[in-house]
Scaffold this active site. Structure first.
Site, mmCIF file in Angstrom:
data_model
loop_
_atom_site.group_PDB
_atom_site.id
_atom_site.type_symbol
_atom_site.label_atom_id
_atom_site.label_comp_id
_atom_site.label_asym_id
_atom_site.label_seq_id
_atom_site.Cartn_x
_atom_site.Cartn_y
_atom_site.Cartn_z
ATOM 1 N N GLU A 148 -1.035 10.942 29.325
ATOM 2 C CA GLU A 148 -1.369 11.884 30.393
ATOM 3 C C GLU A 148 -2.873 11.941 30.610
ATOM 4 O O GLU A 148 -3.607 12.435 29.755
ATOM 5 C CB GLU A 148 -0.867 13.286 30.066
ATOM 6 C CG GLU A 148 -1.176 14.287 31.166
ATOM 7 C CD GLU A 148 -0.688 15.686 30.873
ATOM 8 O OE1 GLU A 148 -0.582 16.479 31.821
ATOM 9 O OE2 GLU A 148 -0.403 15.997 29.699
ATOM 10 N N ASP A 195 1.025 14.286 36.068
ATOM 11 C CA ASP A 195 0.802 15.712 36.271
ATOM 12 C C ASP A 195 0.080 15.879 37.603
ATOM 13 O O ASP A 195 -1.091 15.508 37.734
ATOM 14 C CB ASP A 195 -0.016 16.281 35.110
ATOM 15 C CG ASP A 195 -0.155 17.794 35.173
ATOM 16 O OD1 ASP A 195 -0.394 18.326 36.280
ATOM 17 O OD2 ASP A 195 -0.054 18.454 34.119
ATOM 18 N N GLU A 212 4.148 23.269 34.388
ATOM 19 C CA GLU A 212 3.037 23.484 33.462
ATOM 20 C C GLU A 212 1.913 24.220 34.205
ATOM 21 O O GLU A 212 0.813 23.709 34.379
ATOM 22 C CB GLU A 212 2.524 22.167 32.878
ATOM 23 C CG GLU A 212 1.644 22.406 31.654
ATOM 24 C CD GLU A 212 1.003 21.137 31.116
ATOM 25 O OE1 GLU A 212 0.826 21.050 29.883
ATOM 26 O OE2 GLU A 212 0.680 20.241 31.911
#
Length: 258
Positions: A140, A175, A237
């Site tokens: 990530e 993300d 998130e």
């Protein structure tokens, strides 16, 4: 899309971990994901997920010595044994809980040849071990505003590492928040790198709050994921503006269900 996964690193922050699992289930989530669950025994965690009837989709490797500024170990020269240990810890939790994804944290370290070589070598070893357990390792990129000095901040950089490792179970954590802050042009990057994507997470840009505010059109993101054939969970998130339950009004505003 299977639906939305509650990231309990951020949601229901007023509760202890096991209470957060119960709260997520009561709120309607069918899946959860965690940052570092290692203060709770793996068997206890597994029992809590079973009791709440939620799937644990993923966890992170332990970040190392936070007091010393560590935020991941994979790319840190001299910390190879420690990285191997935290990967082993994560895989043990996966075995106990049925989790199939681990974010292998790279760390805050100057980009360069030694760090890159360390990360690639570490991931090759970790990927072989994880593959025996049916676990995918996720990379990530973390944007430089939130995590200055993290080894990679863009999907392009993470994709290059994935290519260098060459293991089918090393994939990209896309993300949307981090991509939006670090690079922008989110949908085009999602299309370009979709073959590498193992998991997707969301939050508003630039606030990191619920996804019904800010500069990202999440209805467009969700439509794109459907068009691309994304079959996984979408991790929530985000940092709630206030009460987590009250903030779930975003699902109504965006026309989606958990």
């Amino acid at each position: 899309m299977k639906g939305f996964s509650a990231n309990l690193g951020f949601l229901f922050p007023e509760l202890p971990l096991l209470g957060r699992i119960e709260a997520a289930a009561r709120a309607g989530f069918r899946a959860i994901e965690l940052h570092w669950p290692y203060d709770v025994p793996a068997e206890t965690l597994a029992a809590a997920c079973e009791a709440a009837d939620v799937v644990l989709t993923g966890i992170n490797t332990a970040p190392g010595d936070r007091a010393a500024g560590e935020f991941g170990l994979g790319a840190v020269p001299g910390r190879e044994a420690a990285f191997e240990a935290v990967v082993g810890q994560s895989l043990a939790y996966c075995a106990a809980t049925g989790t199939t994804m681990v974010h292998a944290m790279a760390g805050v370290v100057p980009a360069g040849g030694e760090a890159r070589a360390t990360l690639v070598a570490n991931l090759k070893r970790a990927a072989a071990e994880a593959q025996r357990s049916g676990v995918t390792l996720l990379l990530e990129p973390l944007n430089p505003r939130d995590v200055p000095g993290y080894f990679y901040s863009t999907v392009e950089e993470a994709a290059e590492i994935i290519d260098a490792v060459g293991a089918p179970n090393v994939r990209l954590m896309f993300d949307v928040y981090h991509v939006g802050v670090a690079s922008g042009d989110v949908i085009m990057r999602l299309r370009r790198f979709f073959p590498l994507v193992g998991h997707v997470q969301i939050a508003a840009v630039p606030s990191r709050h619920e996804p019904d505010e800010g500069e990202i059109s999440y209805p467009a993101i969700f439509l794109e994921l459907e068009a691309l054939g994304y079959a996984g969970w979408v991790g929530c998130e985000y940092k709630p503006r206030g009460d987590t339950l009250e903030g779930l009004v975003w699902t109504e505003r965006l026309g989606v269900t958990l």
